[in-house]
Design an enzyme around this catalytic site. Sequence first.
Site, short mmCIF file in Angstrom:
data_model
loop_
_atom_site.label_atom_id
_atom_site.label_comp_id
_atom_site.label_asym_id
_atom_site.label_seq_id
_atom_site.Cartn_x
_atom_site.Cartn_y
_atom_site.Cartn_z
N ASP A 1 -58.87 -30.14 34.11
CA ASP A 1 -60.01 -30.62 34.89
C ASP A 1 -60.52 -29.53 35.82
O ASP A 1 -61.71 -29.28 35.95
CB ASP A 1 -59.67 -31.92 35.66
CG ASP A 1 -58.23 -31.97 36.14
OD1 ASP A 1 -57.49 -30.99 35.93
OD2 ASP A 1 -57.84 -32.99 36.75
N TYR B 1 -56.47 -35.24 17.37
CA TYR B 1 -57.32 -35.21 16.17
C TYR B 1 -56.57 -35.56 14.89
O TYR B 1 -56.84 -35.01 13.83
CB TYR B 1 -58.02 -33.85 16.07
CG TYR B 1 -59.03 -33.65 17.16
CD1 TYR B 1 -58.61 -33.47 18.48
CD2 TYR B 1 -60.39 -33.70 16.91
CE1 TYR B 1 -59.52 -33.32 19.51
CE2 TYR B 1 -61.31 -33.54 17.94
CZ TYR B 1 -60.87 -33.36 19.24
OH TYR B 1 -61.78 -33.22 20.24
N ASP C 1 -62.09 -28.46 22.54
CA ASP C 1 -63.34 -29.02 22.03
C ASP C 1 -64.31 -29.25 23.20
O ASP C 1 -65.47 -28.83 23.17
CB ASP C 1 -63.02 -30.35 21.31
CG ASP C 1 -64.19 -30.88 20.52
OD1 ASP C 1 -65.21 -30.18 20.41
OD2 ASP C 1 -64.09 -32.02 20.01
N LYS D 1 -52.59 -30.09 30.86
CA LYS D 1 -52.56 -31.20 31.83
C LYS D 1 -51.09 -31.64 31.97
O LYS D 1 -50.76 -32.83 31.87
CB LYS D 1 -53.46 -32.35 31.32
CG LYS D 1 -53.69 -33.46 32.31
CD LYS D 1 -54.68 -33.12 33.40
CE LYS D 1 -54.78 -34.26 34.41
NZ LYS D 1 -55.56 -33.90 35.61
N ASP E 1 -67.83 -26.81 24.68
CA ASP E 1 -69.20 -27.31 24.85
C ASP E 1 -69.68 -27.10 26.29
O ASP E 1 -70.85 -26.79 26.52
CB ASP E 1 -69.31 -28.79 24.47
CG ASP E 1 -69.43 -29.00 22.95
OD1 ASP E 1 -69.00 -28.10 22.20
OD2 ASP E 1 -69.93 -30.05 22.52
MG MG Z 1 -67.19 -30.30 19.52
#
Ligand code: MG
Length: 332
Positions: A202, A122, A226, A168, A230
């Site tokens: 994952d 980001y 992030d 990861k 969700d």
């Molecule tokens: Mg988001």
Amino acid sequence: MKRICVLPGDGIGPEVIESAVRVLRSVTDELEFKYAHIGLGEFERTGYPITDETIQQMKGADSCLFGAVTSSTDEEYKSPVLRFRKELDLFANVRPIRSLLPLLGKPYMDLIIVRENTEGMYTQDEAVDLDGVTTFRRVSRHACERIVRFAFDRSQSWKKRRICCVHKANVLRKSDGLFLEIFREISKDFQGDIETSEQLVDSAAMSLVTDPSRFEVIVTLNLYGDILSDVAAGMVGGLGFAPSGNIGTAHSVFEPCHGSAPDISGKGIANPTAAILASAMMLRHLGMVRESDSMQKAVQSAYSSANLTMDIGGTKDSEAFTDSVIDAIMEE
Ligand code: MG
Ligand code: NAI
């Protein structure tokens, strides 16, 4: 009196923030609200998605409440969310996910995702060459140490006893490897108090869907947090249910996890639960624990009385649902 900088933003941002402010006003008169602009609307008006004055206003407040913004592909439009996270040094993004009602085929969820909030993917640092684009992804020892330490420290105050480091490092050996190494180092300070585990991102995504009870607190890097938050939100009814707090040493900004939802904006049907729960998180952060608990209980009781919002097949629009939360506060 605590000063709150309110940034409604675009789309359903102003709708859910209006609900949240109504609920806040019903639970306390110890807050002073100052409104400021952010997002695409502000960019179209002023040429800036967030102005320097607004950043100063946010810094001067005791905390901030933010709705959502609409992104733009305009080269000049730089994410105001990334900007305030950086300028206010909001290094920890805390995303609690808890089932408020039983949903067909979905297991009960009660976990907190702690996401590194300042670097990783980001940075909006991308270099274009003749054949493609290289995105720079930063993982620093400093950022890893403070997010991991934050997760361990907070887990104790949240009364959570298990932390899972999600990474990861099998592929990103150096960067995610550094994060994992720091997690292992810091966990030694909490041995005996907090149980630790490690999982690849994952497979963690799959576990969130198949066996979420294995998680109490997840600490992870920016992009993974992030996405996983969700996924977890989807398990408790959708994005309208997921609040979050951006927390730094000196400043804080609370917001729903969702975006500006242009598909439902202007209809008055957005679920304000995430924004109301984010406001309750803000009160707790400000030390107003009784008021925060009261808000949380009221939301829970609104759902317990089968008072469903439209996103999960009910009939309540934003206003009607907000009214029922306020009624529950008044009845307490
Ligand atoms: Mg988001
Ligand atoms: P979104 O979160 O706005 O919406 C995704 C889906 O969830 C949509 O179907 C929407 O109707 C539904 N949804 C979201 N919040 C809801 C609520 N409170 N009640 C009921 N349903 C809800 O994500 P999307 O559509 O990918 O992005 C829309 C815009 O928001 C984009 O410009 C995106 O960049 C921006 N965005 C902004 C964020 C922020 O301001 N922090 C975060 C995520 C996206």
